[in-house]
Design an enzyme around this catalytic site. Structure first.
Site, PDB file in Angstrom:
ATOM      1  N   THR A   1      -3.565  -1.991   0.971  1.00 32.54           N
ATOM      2  CA  THR A   1      -2.557  -0.943   1.157  1.00 32.54           C
ATOM      3  C   THR A   1      -3.262   0.354   1.547  1.00 32.54           C
ATOM      4  OG1 THR A   1      -1.052  -1.966  -0.420  1.00 32.54           O
ATOM      5  CG2 THR A   1      -0.714   0.372   0.017  1.00 32.54           C
TER       6      THR A   1
ATOM      7  N   ASN B   1       1.839 -13.275   5.576  1.00 32.43           N
ATOM      8  CA  ASN B   1       1.879 -13.555   4.144  1.00 32.43           C
ATOM      9  C   ASN B   1       3.109 -14.362   3.717  1.00 32.43           C
ATOM     10  OD1 ASN B   1       2.687 -10.854   5.063  1.00 32.43           O
ATOM     11  ND2 ASN B   1       3.556 -10.628   3.022  1.00 32.43           N
TER      12      ASN B   1
ATOM     13  N   GLN C   1      -4.503 -12.119   4.451  1.00 34.96           N
ATOM     14  CA  GLN C   1      -4.156 -13.515   4.172  1.00 34.96           C
ATOM     15  C   GLN C   1      -5.156 -14.503   4.767  1.00 34.96           C
ATOM     16  OE1 GLN C   1      -1.726 -14.630   2.204  1.00 34.96           O
ATOM     17  NE2 GLN C   1      -1.037 -12.561   1.699  1.00 34.96           N
TER      18      GLN C   1
ATOM     19  N   ALA D   1      -9.452  -8.155  -2.120  1.00 33.71           N
ATOM     20  CA  ALA D   1     -10.161  -9.182  -2.886  1.00 33.71           C
ATOM     21  C   ALA D   1      -9.242 -10.169  -3.597  1.00 33.71           C
ATOM     22  CB  ALA D   1     -11.063  -8.505  -3.920  1.00 33.71           C
ATOM     23  N   HIS D   2      -8.091  -9.681  -4.092  1.00 33.49           N
ATOM     24  CA  HIS D   2      -7.286 -10.562  -4.957  1.00 33.49           C
ATOM     25  C   HIS D   2      -6.661 -11.724  -4.202  1.00 33.49           C
ATOM     26  CE1 HIS D   2      -3.212  -8.693  -4.045  1.00 33.49           C
ATOM     27  NE2 HIS D   2      -4.018  -7.744  -3.598  1.00 33.49           N
TER      28      HIS D   2
ATOM     29  N   THR E   1     -15.680   7.918  -6.678  1.00 35.54           N
ATOM     30  CA  THR E   1     -16.807   7.089  -7.129  1.00 35.54           C
ATOM     31  C   THR E   1     -16.509   5.613  -6.883  1.00 35.54           C
ATOM     32  OG1 THR E   1     -17.185   8.717  -8.853  1.00 35.54           O
ATOM     33  CG2 THR E   1     -18.239   6.567  -9.160  1.00 35.54           C
TER      34      THR E   1
ATOM     35  N   CYS F   1      16.226 -10.670  -3.525  1.00 38.14           N
ATOM     36  CA  CYS F   1      16.760 -11.290  -4.736  1.00 38.14           C
ATOM     37  C   CYS F   1      17.638 -12.462  -4.337  1.00 38.14           C
ATOM     38  CB  CYS F   1      17.463 -10.257  -5.615  1.00 38.14           C
ATOM     39  SG  CYS F   1      19.220 -10.201  -5.478  1.00 38.14           S
TER      40      CYS F   1
HETATM   41  N1  PLP Z   1      -1.327  -6.983   3.711  1.00 34.00           N
HETATM   42  C1  PLP Z   1      -0.913  -8.229   3.425  1.00 34.00           C
HETATM   43  C2  PLP Z   1      -0.760  -9.216   4.531  1.00 34.00           C
HETATM   44  C3  PLP Z   1      -0.647  -8.611   2.098  1.00 34.00           C
HETATM   45  O1  PLP Z   1      -0.237  -9.854   1.839  1.00 34.00           O
HETATM   46  C4  PLP Z   1      -0.830  -7.644   1.075  1.00 34.00           C
HETATM   47  C5  PLP Z   1      -0.566  -7.987  -0.329  1.00 34.00           C
HETATM   48  O2  PLP Z   1      -0.052  -8.985  -0.687  1.00 34.00           O
HETATM   49  C6  PLP Z   1      -1.258  -6.355   1.441  1.00 34.00           C
HETATM   50  C7  PLP Z   1      -1.490  -6.066   2.763  1.00 34.00           C
HETATM   51  C8  PLP Z   1      -1.466  -5.288   0.400  1.00 34.00           C
HETATM   52  O3  PLP Z   1      -2.610  -5.557  -0.340  1.00 34.00           O
HETATM   53  P1  PLP Z   1      -2.896  -4.784  -1.711  1.00 34.00           P
HETATM   54  O4  PLP Z   1      -1.740  -5.043  -2.603  1.00 34.00           O
HETATM   55  O5  PLP Z   1      -4.157  -5.364  -2.202  1.00 34.00           O
HETATM   56  O6  PLP Z   1      -3.042  -3.352  -1.405  1.00 34.00           O
END
Ligand code: PLP
Length: 368
Positions: free
Chosen positions: A58, A137, A165, A185-186, A222, A311
């Protein structure tokens, strides 16, 4: 992921320094960061100095839009073009900084960006930036970023790709050729709250966060050394699995699941079925409306799935990705999304297919 956890623990316990501090402890943290930068640059095929650590994608994506907002000339009505299926952090920041000067690149019904549109439009005018994600995504559809990059090069237009992705699911090699590239990273087994932006070599990027001179003045604050090292440990482990082609078999499991789903629940349509897709994602248009009861039952059976809209009341907006692919609102409300991880087994996919058939029979007894 074990490798990521161990790297974080090791750095937290044994490398507690601030990478900007002049003493030896700081020097060790700085050396570790340098090594992490070199590793990432090696995977992406770019220079270590091109990497800026961020809090995630983001931030990285916002940095790109902010940078171009500062460098493009509104008087010349310079535009940015981003695909219609980008993550909201790209769309929202493009809208915020560029308003009507942000244009959406259309996609086909199969969820692939329209390269013909891009080529035709570029022949007419040059935007200041083109942004196309590496893989989507929601649908998992792989985008022709290499082709789009080549077209943009031809017209000397900077090219940006959100590779969130893609990374860790497909080999990273070559991604560094994109002028701007973001990752988080996640999505590949690393911690949340860390990512990066790759910028063009020897170019300056206008910082979004102002303050200290970290990251060569490109991002103040930092650096969180343990989570950056943890991110690299995760990516390194994923790249090894990819080099051993472990993702190929997982793609076969995913395809078998789709076949089972189509057989068990006639009328189901796999979204983007005709396009190359990531091996871990299935977006399926179910034969019936997906109600909260579906999700609750699947959740109880141990499957956390998502839908094609915000939803499940049927009143919410459909996903912008499905809308861009020209799915009707009613269809988007029938979409379920499944995504696996590296640890997901073939048996897990079978169990999901069975659970879906069972839930469908319970919720819509007359139709099965
Ligand atoms: N871009 C894509 C394609 C994503 O799937 C995501 C999060 O799922 C993001 C950006 C945003 O990543 P973050 O939440 O690590 O900032």
């Amino acid at each position: 992921m074990r490798e990521a956890r161990e790297a974080w623990l090791e750095a937290t316990e044994h490398n507690p320094g601030n990478a900007s501090s002049p003493h030896q402890i700081g020097g060790r943290a700085n050396a570790a960061l340098k090594e992490a930068r070199e590793k990432l640059a090696h995977f992406l095929d770019c220079q270590p100095a091109d990497i800026v650590w961020t809090s995630g994608a983001t931030e990285a994506n916002n940095m790109v839009m902010h940078h171009f907002a500062r460098t493009l000339d509104p008087a010349k009505r310079d535009e940015v073009w981003v695909s219609a299926i980008e993550h909201p952090c790209v769309h929202e920041s493009a809208k915020h900084y560029f308003g009507k000067r942000a244009r959406l690149i259309p996609v086909t019904h199969d969820g692939v960006i329209d390269l013909d549109w891009l080529t035709a439009e570029l022949a007419d005018m040059r935007p200041g930036l083109v942004g196309i994600m590496a893989a989507n995504n929601e649908t998992g559809v792989i985008q022709p970023w290499r082709e789009a990059l080549a077209i943009c090069r031809q017209y000397k237009v900077p090219f940006f790709s959100d590779a969130v992705q893609w990374l860790g699911k497909m080999p990273a090699r070559g991604l560094g050729e994109c002028d701007y590239l973001s990752g988080a990273a996640h999505k590949f087994g690393g911690p949340r709250g860390v990512g990066f932006l790759k910028v063009p070599h020897k170019s300056q990027v206008t910082p979004l966060l102002l303050g200290g001179k970290q990251e060569q003045g490109r991002r103040a604050g930092t650096e969180n050394v343990p989570i950056i090292l943890s991110m690299l440990a995760a990516l390194e482990a994923r790249e090894k699995q990819l080099a051993r082609c472990e993702h190929i078999l997982r793609g076969v499991w995913r395809e078998n699941f789709e076949r089972q789903l189509l057989k068990n629940l006639s009328g189901t349509v796999v979204v983007g079925a005709n396009s190359p897709r990531l091996w871990n994602t299935v977006s399926a248009l179910m034969p019936e409306g997906v109600q909260l009861r579906w999700l609750t039952k699947l959740d109880k059976a141990g499957f956390a799935v998502s839908t094609g809209s915000a939803c499940t009341t049927g009143k919410e907006e459909p996903s912008h990705v499905l809308a861009a692919m020209n799915f009707k609102t009613a269809e988007a409300h029938r979409v379920l999304r499944f995504s696996s991880g590296w640890e997901t087994t073939e048996a897990n996919w079978h169990a999901l297919a069975d659970a879906l058939a069972k839930v469908h029979a319970e919720v819509h007894p007359a139709k099965t």
